[in-house]
Design an enzyme around this catalytic site. Sequence first.
Site, short mmCIF file in Angstrom:
data_model
loop_
_atom_site.label_atom_id
_atom_site.label_comp_id
_atom_site.label_asym_id
_atom_site.label_seq_id
_atom_site.Cartn_x
_atom_site.Cartn_y
_atom_site.Cartn_z
N HIS A 289 34.92 36.46 43.34
CA HIS A 289 35.40 35.06 44.23
C HIS A 289 35.03 34.38 43.69
O HIS A 289 34.76 33.02 44.23
CB HIS A 289 34.50 35.99 45.43
CG HIS A 289 34.67 37.33 46.20
ND1 HIS A 289 35.82 37.81 47.27
CD2 HIS A 289 34.53 38.69 46.13
CE1 HIS A 289 36.47 38.69 47.70
NE2 HIS A 289 35.77 39.61 46.58
N ASP A 352 30.20 41.44 45.47
CA ASP A 352 31.28 42.45 45.66
C ASP A 352 32.56 42.64 45.38
O ASP A 352 32.71 41.28 44.96
CB ASP A 352 31.06 42.70 47.96
CG ASP A 352 32.18 41.04 47.85
OD1 ASP A 352 31.54 40.55 47.61
OD2 ASP A 352 33.06 40.94 48.76
N GLU A 353 32.54 43.20 45.58
CA GLU A 353 34.33 43.43 45.11
C GLU A 353 34.72 42.70 43.57
O GLU A 353 35.51 42.31 43.16
CB GLU A 353 35.85 42.81 45.89
CG GLU A 353 35.41 43.79 47.20
CD GLU A 353 36.43 43.03 48.79
OE1 GLU A 353 36.81 43.39 48.61
OE2 GLU A 353 35.86 42.23 48.34
N ALA A 354 34.18 42.77 42.68
CA ALA A 354 34.06 42.36 40.70
C ALA A 354 34.76 43.22 40.53
O ALA A 354 34.50 43.76 39.18
CB ALA A 354 32.56 42.11 40.77
#
Length: 537
Positions: A289, A352-354
């Site tokens: 992100h 998150d969401e790496a």
Amino acid sequence: MKNISNTHWKFISKMMIVLILATVSSTMISKGNNEAKAISAIESSNNIIIPRPVSYEKGEGKFILTKDTSIYIKGNNEEETEEINKIAELIRGKLKSSTGFELNIIKSDNVPSGSIYLTTIGSEEAQGDEGYKIITTPENVKIIAYRPEGISRGVQTLRQLLLADIEKDTVVTDVEWSIPVSTINDKPEYGYRGLMIDVARHFFTVDEVKRQIDHASQYKINKVHLHLSDDQGWRLEIKKWPDLTNIGGSTEVGGGPGGYYTQEEFKDIVKYAAERYVEIIPEFDMPGHTNAALASYGFLNPDGKRKPLYTGTDVGFSSLMTHDEKTYEFIDDVIKEVSEISPSKYIHIGGDEADSTKKEDYDYFVGRVSKIVEKYGKTPIGWDPIDTSPEINSNVVLQNWKDSNEAAREKNMKMIISIAKKAYLDMKYNESTPYGLDWAGYIPVETAYKWDPTDYAPKELVLGIEAPLWTETISDTKAMDYMIYPRLLGHAEIGWTPKDARDWNEYKVRLEKQGERMKNQGINYYKDSSVWTSEKK
């Protein structure tokens, strides 16, 4: 079975229909009785307060607020008295808008009849920082708390004891401003009750954020978490790295103009929130992100070149370089500047969401960044799966948005519960909701209310709850209001009121009463047909 006559079949069929109808009727009567009991209990106590207080005892009579009413204040020392004075000024301003009364604020514990008294004198330590007691008689209203913060929470309850017209911003005439005689004892179940606003996907101005702080704090939300960076935008000025906002802050989802907060503007938001006893928690999402940062400075990329700005809504494609010292020098600069202007004990580091970061690189990165945060005297918070890193320990708080948190339990980590399928405010109410997403499922108002953090973690590890609003599809305050309200009221009650004191049928009667208050405040709330039965959505 073949030998049963048609006559017998008709008889059996009729009996089955009768039994089914009787069962349905019994269920409907039981449901109706439960709702009638809830309505009766509320009407008999005048308790329409959200979050529901720990105890509410109704008396006889009422206290009438008039133009001659004064607000008396007294702390255990001069410093405390001055702090209470600021609370008194806020409620005086709120009451003046609708009543037109210019209430005097007097520093004294010699309180005459017809007055409101705010004090910490004679309070009990067991109330904690946010607990309070309201004693209303025909002569006076007294709010007593162990700390001024508790007085502030009590004042928010006081607002709800008055007619909903108190929330109007124009003077209302021919109204009796009365408060029912009662005794309220109250304190929160959890110390962390949060609202997260994603200002990175779509940018929201200082005034727009302040407005949401006002609305949330009246329901005793005490944390506002600002998601300040993402692929689509970097929203806080970092003086050592000005292109983070000059370039990274120049756009948003859909290619709009974006925007950012100067450090002075951020400090203004923090001060405004603190006056309402709300803590602002800044977040910079890493190592994924991060495209807005990668588009701002080439040295953060392997090829030394800036990435193109991104205005879409995909996730998982960006990553910082996890084994380059320039990355950590940059992060250190950011954390240092933010820690100097943010009084919160927390700094949120994302996590998150790496998806574009190898697991071993992710583990190393989040561990190292958490140590940078601790170096500047702050407690790191991270989204799961940050807890799965061997480099993360119980000094880090997990913000849990998926169902799993086994690693956090094993490490005895404190948790903020934000389970997506229950707490995400950007999830649609139903298929016809004009905003939001549905990847975690629809979240009607009832679903948003009927859960508890202990469904997902042991109580001793639960720091509290938080309701996040991600803004891929939320571009203005109208949409923001619609998705936050009324669900945030339910989340506020989950965080404040003990589990065994919460009931959907009882709650929705109180929630229906809040509709007029929200309307008077100009909140574009979603009128759920199961709550506001006489109104269309």
